[in-house]
Design an enzyme around this catalytic site. Structure first.
Site, short mmCIF file in Angstrom:
data_model
loop_
_atom_site.label_atom_id
_atom_site.label_comp_id
_atom_site.label_asym_id
_atom_site.label_seq_id
_atom_site.Cartn_x
_atom_site.Cartn_y
_atom_site.Cartn_z
N GLY A 30 -138.21 26.24 -24.87
CA GLY A 30 -138.34 27.55 -25.49
C GLY A 30 -138.28 27.56 -27.00
O GLY A 30 -138.15 28.62 -27.62
N THR A 31 -138.40 26.38 -27.60
CA THR A 31 -138.33 26.30 -29.07
C THR A 31 -139.43 27.13 -29.73
O THR A 31 -139.17 27.89 -30.67
CB THR A 31 -138.45 24.83 -29.53
OG1 THR A 31 -137.39 24.07 -28.97
CG2 THR A 31 -138.39 24.73 -31.04
N GLY A 32 -140.67 26.99 -29.25
CA GLY A 32 -141.78 27.74 -29.84
C GLY A 32 -141.63 29.23 -29.66
O GLY A 32 -141.91 30.02 -30.59
N CYS A 33 -141.18 29.64 -28.47
CA CYS A 33 -140.95 31.08 -28.22
C CYS A 33 -139.90 31.62 -29.17
O CYS A 33 -140.05 32.70 -29.75
CB CYS A 33 -140.49 31.29 -26.78
SG CYS A 33 -141.61 30.68 -25.52
N THR A 44 -134.60 21.63 -25.99
CA THR A 44 -135.72 22.16 -26.78
C THR A 44 -136.62 23.08 -25.97
O THR A 44 -137.70 23.46 -26.42
CB THR A 44 -136.57 21.00 -27.33
OG1 THR A 44 -136.96 20.13 -26.26
CG2 THR A 44 -135.79 20.19 -28.36
N LYS A 61 -147.04 23.95 -36.45
CA LYS A 61 -145.76 23.28 -36.24
C LYS A 61 -145.95 21.77 -36.10
O LYS A 61 -146.79 21.32 -35.32
CB LYS A 61 -145.07 23.86 -35.01
CG LYS A 61 -144.76 25.36 -35.14
CD LYS A 61 -144.23 25.97 -33.87
CE LYS A 61 -145.28 26.03 -32.78
NZ LYS A 61 -144.85 26.84 -31.61
#
Length: 554
Positions: A263-266, A261, A189
């Site tokens: 928790g974006t990766g989760c 943003t 990412k």
């Protein structure tokens, strides 16, 4: 059963976020948004909110194993996603239990490993000795790992591969090294940095085999949107790199200036797991998941005093057409153009248009076109009259009426052109209709008589937007150095300038507003959306046939 398919069962193995924005809470919301049944194994409890993590209470590895065995022994799992594993013992327990339950690595369902190491606020979420266990025992089982910059650099440093990721070239290089650690694929990412389209173009020029997905940006033959939207080519971009054995795909989207943003990766990894569990390819799963996450950030509502969560609910009610946003104010029009991309391109860049732009279109072809367009516009004006009659608000009636007045102005222009070329009003009125004119005119009137104002709006849109697109395309091409479009001395220059000019483009703007309002006020069902696209496709084809008719003098 086919009408009510059983949702795929997905398992998240991660920590709990007491504020609900990340961890298993974000995962379960995302699973639900994609129509999946969510299950969880909790590796740790956290006391956290939007401002940071105040404490972590890990689950004992024996209890992590018990949770995992409990789920796997009873329910068929279609995909698994791991997040915060906390320490080496829990990480090792998860890997060992998966290996014990499944006969071999190939029989493990799609496994997405999000190597959560540090929270957005800087709190350590994975013990240093656990990184090596994650690399050696979990990565070889993974369908995909989804590290960000810091996580990628940390993982590679554990294998004595020091690397600093700044440029897009660094991202590609790091993704290759990460895939060498055992996972089938890597999604690295790039949200930490600001890239530009020039950076992406540079990579593609040097490595033509690299594919680019830029769904959130304007694509070919969308000039009518470009002039009415912000120029995303100058926006800073987010670029994520998907590296598979079969190749590399870049996912490009506008960077969003937002504090929502958390928790974006989760969310992204959970969305990918959902789509893999439903049978999608990695590229398609990543495409849809990236779009879902992007819209989740853009439509987020305020929560807390720090980095708030995404809006996981934006698609909880099935919306085929996403809501308008700052980076995409015309989502429905984009979808219409994409639904008939080849036919739309054949219409916009037709040989009639090309010859007209070059100034070499035979005079008799243009005269035949003008005569038939004059006759067709009578159908077109009447159809807008039907639309006004079907409208339930004054603003809609006004918009339809303004379109009729614009058509009358266009007819006057046609008569003026014909007069310059020696064609009298009487000769123009006596011109017999060609089959193409009758087919197109008859179709839009028939659509209007069916009683559905939305369908009639779709039938009228291809002509209005298409001529605007043609005018802008020729104008853009004419501005290029050594252009094939010749304006000086071109007898059709006024035609080009009329359709690319402010008066006609104002009509296009009204049309875009009408179309988008239609989809926003009454989001279409799958069936209704299919009907709208079919009408758009039919009228796009009829427009192309109109150019064919002019060239063939038929």
């Amino acid at each position: 059963m086919a009408d009510n398919p059983i949702p795929p069962a997905l398992l998240t193995i991660a920590g709990s976020d007491s504020s609900g924005g990340a961890g298993i809470q974000a995962d379960l919301k995302t699973f639900t948004a994609f129509g999946c049944y969510g299950m969880s194994v909790i590796t740790a409890l956290t006391a956290q909110n939007t401002t940071g993590v105040q404490g972590v209470h890990p689950s004992p590895p024996e209890f992590v194993e018990k949770q995992l065995v409990s789920v796997l022994s009873d329910i068929e799992v279609h995909a698994i996603k791991t997040g915060m594993l906390f320490d080496a013992n829990n990480t090792r327990t998860v890997a060992r239990t998966l290996k014990s339950h499944y006969a071999n690595a190939r029989s493990v369902p799609p496994l997405v490993v999000d190597p959560v190491c540090v929270s957005k606020s800087g709190h350590t979420l994975l013990a240093p000795d656990a990184v090596q266990v994650l690399i050696d025992e979990l990565c070889p089982l993974a369908t995909l790992i989804t590290p960000n910059k810091r996580e990628a650099e940390l993982i590679l440093s554990e294998k004595n591969i020091p690397i600093t990721i700044n440029t897009l070239e660094d991202l590609l290089n790091a993704s290759e090294k990460l895939r060498g650690l055992g996972p089938k694929a890597v999604l690295l990412k790039g949200g930490h940095a600001k890239y530009t389209l020039a950076d992406v173009d540079k990579i593609v020029a040097a490595q033509p085999e690299v594919s680019v997905v830029r769904e959130e940006l304007l694509l070919d033959n969308m000039e009518i949107l470009q002039v009415h939207e912000r120029d995303l080519s100058t926006w800073p971009l987010v670029v994520d790199v998907l590296r598979e054995e079969s190749g590399v795909t870049l996912f490009v989207s506008p960077r969003i200036d937002s504090s929502s943003t958390h928790g974006t990766g989760c969310t992204l990894s959970a969305a990918i797991a959902s789509l893999l569990g439903k049978g999608n390819t990695l590229v398609e799963a990543t495409r849809q998941a990236t779009s879902f996450t992007h819209i989740g950030i853009e439509t987020a509502f305020p929560v807390g005093q720090g980095h708030g969560p995404l809006n996981h609910l934006h698609s909880i009610l099935p919306r085929i057409v996403p809501p308008p946003t700052a980076s995409n104010p015309h989502p429905f029009t984009r979808l219409l153009i994409q639904s008939s991309a080849k036919k739309w391109k054949a219409y916009v860049e037709h040989d009639f248009v090309v010859q007209l732009g070059k100034g070499i279109l035979p005079r008799e072809c243009f005269i035949h076109f003008i005569k038939q367009d004059y006759l067709y516009l009578k159908y077109y004006a009447r159809a807008y009259g039907l639309l006004a009659a079907k409208s339930s608000t004054y603003s809609a009636i006004q918009a339809a009426t303004q379109s009729i007045l614009s058509i009358v102005t266009e007819v006057t222009s046609h008569k003026g052109v014909c007069a310059q070329w020696g064609i009298s009003d009487a000769e123009l009125a006596a011109t017999p209709e060609s089959p193409a004119t009758m087919a197109y005119g008859g179709y839009i009137i028939d659509t209007g008589l069916q009683g559905d104002s939305a369908k009639l709006t779709m039938a009228l849109a291809a002509c209005l937007l298409g001529y605007g697109e043609v005018g802008l395309w020729l104008k853009r091409e004419a501005a290029k150095p050594n252009s094939w479009v010749k304006l000086e001395g071109n007898i059709y220059r006024k035609w080009i300038e009329d359709y690319s000019g402010p008066d006609y483009q104002a009509g296009v703007k009204r049309g875009l507003k009408t179309i988008e309002s239609l989809a926003t006020a009454d989001p279409p069902t799958t069936l209704r959306y299919g009907e709208w696209c079919a009408i758009w496709d039919q009228c796009t084809g009829l427009e192309k046939n109109f150019w064919d008719m002019a060239l063939n003098l038929s």
